[in-house]
Design a protein around this motif. Sequence first.
Motif, PDB file in Angstrom:
ATOM      1  N   SER A  89       1.055  -0.856  -0.265  1.00 36.92           N
ATOM      2  CA  SER A  89       0.196   0.092   0.027  1.00 36.92           C
ATOM      3  C   SER A  89       1.034   0.976   0.275  1.00 36.92           C
ATOM      4  CB  SER A  89      -0.837  -0.120   1.212  1.00 36.92           C
ATOM      5  OG  SER A  89      -1.509  -1.068   1.533  1.00 36.92           O
ATOM      6  N   ALA A  90       1.902   1.218   0.567  1.00 45.04           N
ATOM      7  CA  ALA A  90       2.536   2.575   1.136  1.00 45.04           C
ATOM      8  C   ALA A  90       3.575   2.186  -0.527  1.00 45.04           C
ATOM      9  CB  ALA A  90       3.863   1.974   2.167  1.00 45.04           C
ATOM     10  N   ILE A  91       4.392   1.492  -1.087  1.00 47.23           N
ATOM     11  CA  ILE A  91       4.352   1.427  -2.355  1.00 47.23           C
ATOM     12  C   ILE A  91       4.266   1.922  -3.329  1.00 47.23           C
ATOM     13  CG2 ILE A  91       6.129  -0.085  -4.085  1.00 47.23           C
ATOM     14  CD1 ILE A  91       7.098  -1.766  -1.477  1.00 47.23           C
ATOM     15  N   ALA A  92       2.686   1.849  -3.796  1.00 48.09           N
ATOM     16  CA  ALA A  92       1.103   2.060  -4.548  1.00 48.09           C
ATOM     17  C   ALA A  92       1.298   3.643  -4.223  1.00 48.09           C
ATOM     18  CB  ALA A  92      -0.009   1.914  -4.577  1.00 48.09           C
ATOM     19  N   ALA A  93       1.253   4.094  -3.900  1.00 50.06           N
ATOM     20  CA  ALA A  93       1.347   5.335  -3.781  1.00 50.06           C
ATOM     21  C   ALA A  93       2.747   6.631  -4.551  1.00 50.06           C
ATOM     22  CB  ALA A  93       0.763   6.149  -2.700  1.00 50.06           C
ATOM     23  N   ILE A  94       3.496   6.326  -3.731  1.00 47.89           N
ATOM     24  CA  ILE A  94       4.534   6.563  -4.439  1.00 47.89           C
ATOM     25  C   ILE A  94       4.833   5.607  -5.930  1.00 47.89           C
ATOM     26  CG2 ILE A  94       6.817   6.502  -3.982  1.00 47.89           C
ATOM     27  CD1 ILE A  94       7.590   5.776  -1.679  1.00 47.89           C
ATOM     28  N   VAL A 114       9.660  -0.296 -12.587  1.00 49.08           N
ATOM     29  CA  VAL A 114       8.950   0.067 -11.669  1.00 49.08           C
ATOM     30  C   VAL A 114       7.606  -0.809 -11.115  1.00 49.08           C
ATOM     31  CG1 VAL A 114       6.854   1.693 -10.827  1.00 49.08           C
ATOM     32  CG2 VAL A 114       8.458   2.775 -12.222  1.00 49.08           C
ATOM     33  N   ALA A 115       7.529  -1.478 -12.179  1.00 44.04           N
ATOM     34  CA  ALA A 115       6.503  -2.927 -11.435  1.00 44.04           C
ATOM     35  C   ALA A 115       7.505  -4.097 -10.575  1.00 44.04           C
ATOM     36  CB  ALA A 115       5.977  -3.264 -12.563  1.00 44.04           C
ATOM     37  N   THR A 116       8.460  -4.167 -11.438  1.00 46.89           N
ATOM     38  CA  THR A 116       9.610  -4.816 -10.359  1.00 46.89           C
ATOM     39  C   THR A 116       9.594  -4.320  -9.708  1.00 46.89           C
ATOM     40  OG1 THR A 116      10.544  -6.183 -13.306  1.00 46.89           O
ATOM     41  CG2 THR A 116      11.840  -6.472 -11.024  1.00 46.89           C
ATOM     42  N   ILE A 117      10.855  -3.174  -9.051  1.00 46.93           N
ATOM     43  CA  ILE A 117      10.691  -2.995  -8.245  1.00 46.93           C
ATOM     44  C   ILE A 117       9.830  -2.988  -6.846  1.00 46.93           C
ATOM     45  CG2 ILE A 117      11.736  -0.844  -6.499  1.00 46.93           C
ATOM     46  CD1 ILE A 117      13.319  -0.401 -10.067  1.00 46.93           C
ATOM     47  N   CYS A 118       8.844  -2.297  -7.486  1.00 46.54           N
ATOM     48  CA  CYS A 118       7.651  -2.371  -5.955  1.00 46.54           C
ATOM     49  C   CYS A 118       7.423  -3.618  -5.556  1.00 46.54           C
ATOM     50  CB  CYS A 118       6.176  -1.586  -7.268  1.00 46.54           C
ATOM     51  SG  CYS A 118       6.579   0.068  -7.533  1.00 46.54           S
ATOM     52  N   ALA A 119       7.258  -4.601  -6.567  1.00 49.74           N
ATOM     53  CA  ALA A 119       7.086  -6.235  -6.251  1.00 49.74           C
ATOM     54  C   ALA A 119       7.906  -6.923  -5.344  1.00 49.74           C
ATOM     55  CB  ALA A 119       6.993  -6.727  -7.959  1.00 49.74           C
ATOM     56  N   ARG A 120       9.263  -6.191  -5.930  1.00 51.19           N
ATOM     57  CA  ARG A 120      10.490  -6.766  -4.819  1.00 51.19           C
ATOM     58  C   ARG A 120       9.788  -6.747  -3.084  1.00 51.19           C
ATOM     59  NH1 ARG A 120      15.497  -5.961  -8.681  1.00 51.19           N
ATOM     60  NH2 ARG A 120      15.462  -7.316  -9.310  1.00 51.19           N
ATOM     61  N   PHE A 121       9.707  -4.896  -3.388  1.00 49.13           N
ATOM     62  CA  PHE A 121       9.767  -4.556  -1.900  1.00 49.13           C
ATOM     63  C   PHE A 121       8.743  -5.079  -0.936  1.00 49.13           C
ATOM     64  CE2 PHE A 121      12.659  -0.762  -3.592  1.00 49.13           C
ATOM     65  CZ  PHE A 121      13.553  -1.127  -2.195  1.00 49.13           C
ATOM     66  N   ALA A 122       7.316  -5.447  -2.121  1.00 50.39           N
ATOM     67  CA  ALA A 122       6.283  -5.722  -1.006  1.00 50.39           C
ATOM     68  C   ALA A 122       5.981  -6.837  -0.552  1.00 50.39           C
ATOM     69  CB  ALA A 122       5.362  -5.266  -2.497  1.00 50.39           C
ATOM     70  N   LEU A 123       7.437  -8.343  -1.357  1.00 47.98           N
ATOM     71  CA  LEU A 123       7.095  -9.046  -1.203  1.00 47.98           C
ATOM     72  C   LEU A 123       8.478  -9.090   0.182  1.00 47.98           C
ATOM     73  CD1 LEU A 123       7.304 -11.400  -4.131  1.00 47.98           C
ATOM     74  CD2 LEU A 123       6.400 -11.594  -2.105  1.00 47.98           C
ATOM     75  N   ALA A 124       8.856  -8.173  -0.647  1.00 44.10           N
ATOM     76  CA  ALA A 124      10.074  -8.498   1.154  1.00 44.10           C
ATOM     77  C   ALA A 124       9.683  -8.150   2.626  1.00 44.10           C
ATOM     78  CB  ALA A 124      11.514  -7.259   0.769  1.00 44.10           C
ATOM     79  N   GLY A 125       8.402  -6.915   2.594  1.00 43.81           N
ATOM     80  CA  GLY A 125       8.080  -6.587   3.074  1.00 43.81           C
ATOM     81  C   GLY A 125       7.208  -8.078   4.229  1.00 43.81           C
ATOM     82  N   ALA A 126       6.457  -7.736   2.490  1.00 44.54           N
ATOM     83  CA  ALA A 126       5.054  -9.212   3.083  1.00 44.54           C
ATOM     84  C   ALA A 126       5.602 -10.056   4.015  1.00 44.54           C
ATOM     85  CB  ALA A 126       4.239  -9.242   1.892  1.00 44.54           C
ATOM     86  N   ILE A 127       6.873 -10.956   3.132  1.00 38.37           N
ATOM     87  CA  ILE A 127       6.961 -12.421   3.730  1.00 38.37           C
ATOM     88  C   ILE A 127       7.822 -13.000   4.925  1.00 38.37           C
ATOM     89  CG2 ILE A 127       9.054 -14.253   3.061  1.00 38.37           C
ATOM     90  CD1 ILE A 127       8.634 -13.631   0.505  1.00 38.37           C
ATOM     91  N   PRO A 128       7.717 -11.862   5.401  1.00 41.90           N
ATOM     92  CA  PRO A 128       8.811 -12.031   6.931  1.00 41.90           C
ATOM     93  C   PRO A 128       8.018 -11.449   8.114  1.00 41.90           C
ATOM     94  CG  PRO A 128       9.936 -10.300   5.829  1.00 41.90           C
ATOM     95  CD  PRO A 128       9.412 -11.191   5.018  1.00 41.90           C
ATOM     96  N   VAL A 129       6.090 -10.675   7.417  1.00 44.76           N
ATOM     97  CA  VAL A 129       5.074 -10.479   8.297  1.00 44.76           C
ATOM     98  C   VAL A 129       4.594 -11.854   8.440  1.00 44.76           C
ATOM     99  CG1 VAL A 129       3.157  -8.360   8.376  1.00 44.76           C
ATOM    100  CG2 VAL A 129       5.555  -7.949   7.755  1.00 44.76           C
ATOM    101  N   ALA A 130       4.373 -12.562   7.206  1.00 45.60           N
ATOM    102  CA  ALA A 130       3.597 -13.656   7.185  1.00 45.60           C
ATOM    103  C   ALA A 130       4.317 -14.468   7.427  1.00 45.60           C
ATOM    104  CB  ALA A 130       3.270 -13.978   5.630  1.00 45.60           C
ATOM    105  N   GLY A 131       5.214 -15.290   7.479  1.00 41.48           N
ATOM    106  CA  GLY A 131       5.721 -15.665   8.456  1.00 41.48           C
ATOM    107  C   GLY A 131       5.871 -15.432  10.583  1.00 41.48           C
ATOM    108  N   ALA A 132       5.817 -14.437  10.633  1.00 42.46           N
ATOM    109  CA  ALA A 132       5.775 -13.513  11.739  1.00 42.46           C
ATOM    110  C   ALA A 132       4.391 -14.364  12.592  1.00 42.46           C
ATOM    111  CB  ALA A 132       6.501 -12.422  12.297  1.00 42.46           C
ATOM    112  N   LEU A 133       3.723 -13.890  11.370  1.00 41.97           N
ATOM    113  CA  LEU A 133       2.074 -14.023  12.174  1.00 41.97           C
ATOM    114  C   LEU A 133       1.933 -15.284  11.887  1.00 41.97           C
ATOM    115  CD1 LEU A 133       0.030 -11.726   9.957  1.00 41.97           C
ATOM    116  CD2 LEU A 133       0.320 -11.157  12.519  1.00 41.97           C
ATOM    117  N   ILE A 134       2.183 -16.596  11.029  1.00 46.61           N
ATOM    118  CA  ILE A 134       2.287 -17.791  11.292  1.00 46.61           C
ATOM    119  C   ILE A 134       3.242 -18.297  12.454  1.00 46.61           C
ATOM    120  CG2 ILE A 134       2.330 -19.906  10.078  1.00 46.61           C
ATOM    121  CD1 ILE A 134       1.691 -18.516   7.081  1.00 46.61           C
ATOM    122  N   LEU A 135       3.859 -18.409  12.439  1.00 48.01           N
ATOM    123  CA  LEU A 135       5.219 -18.442  13.680  1.00 48.01           C
ATOM    124  C   LEU A 135       4.376 -18.565  15.103  1.00 48.01           C
ATOM    125  CD1 LEU A 135       8.360 -18.332  12.621  1.00 48.01           C
ATOM    126  CD2 LEU A 135       6.552 -20.112  12.173  1.00 48.01           C
TER     127      LEU A 135
END
Length: 256
Positions: A89-94, A114-135
Amino acid sequence: MACLFLQTIHLSRFLQTPEPAGACQSPRGESMQWRSWLTIGAASLVAAMMQQIMSQSGVVLLGVVSDAAQAALYAAASRLAVFVTFFLSAIAAIAAPMVVRAHEANDRHAMQRVATICARFALAGAIPVAGALILGGGFVLKMFGPGFANAFPALAILACAGVVSASTGICAILLIMTERSFLVSRIMTYTVVCQVALTLALGNLYGAVGAALASAVAVLISNGTMAWKVHLDLGVNPARVWALVECRPPQESSLP
């Protein structure tokens, strides 16, 4: 909603080609510009409203087809799962003005970058958060009160859906900022209809877990469809994370 509407109108002004220095614009031309901005803003507002309905319909419908306990479990799970897509959400506005500039220059490679860099940052933020929530989700859910640990299966499903959403990147922004906002609003509207139907069916059978499954399917439908349309119409792959390669020319779509 009003702030999003005004923000979209402001961003859509980038879509207009700047007038040469000293050129005077006719009142009719200025009226057409404002009509274009309002059209993009209205379609984007509809899409945002559908997004809000998607995020809140599970709680409301569970209260109808199940009970208040299941609705409370789903509400707790969904409130935690929203952090998975926070970076997206944060990256989309930028990224929105960058997409517009690439579109105006007809530079597909820049748009893909632009799309690739945004996907990288979005995944880099999503995977650790999702992992923390699952664990550690069970421990966090206990903070809501006794019995809320039972929301963990729904939380795990919603967290995985958030990672899928992040993996498709800024597909909605790519469509909206390239004058395809009506397409986004239509996709979101159809998705809401599907989610409501699935929640009524699965929520009645499986409670909070059923509503989470319905939400996950809705994410797959909306993001998958938008990513496919971006690839088809713009020649850009919004889910490409690992490589920056030359984009193919966009193909003619047989769909409206």
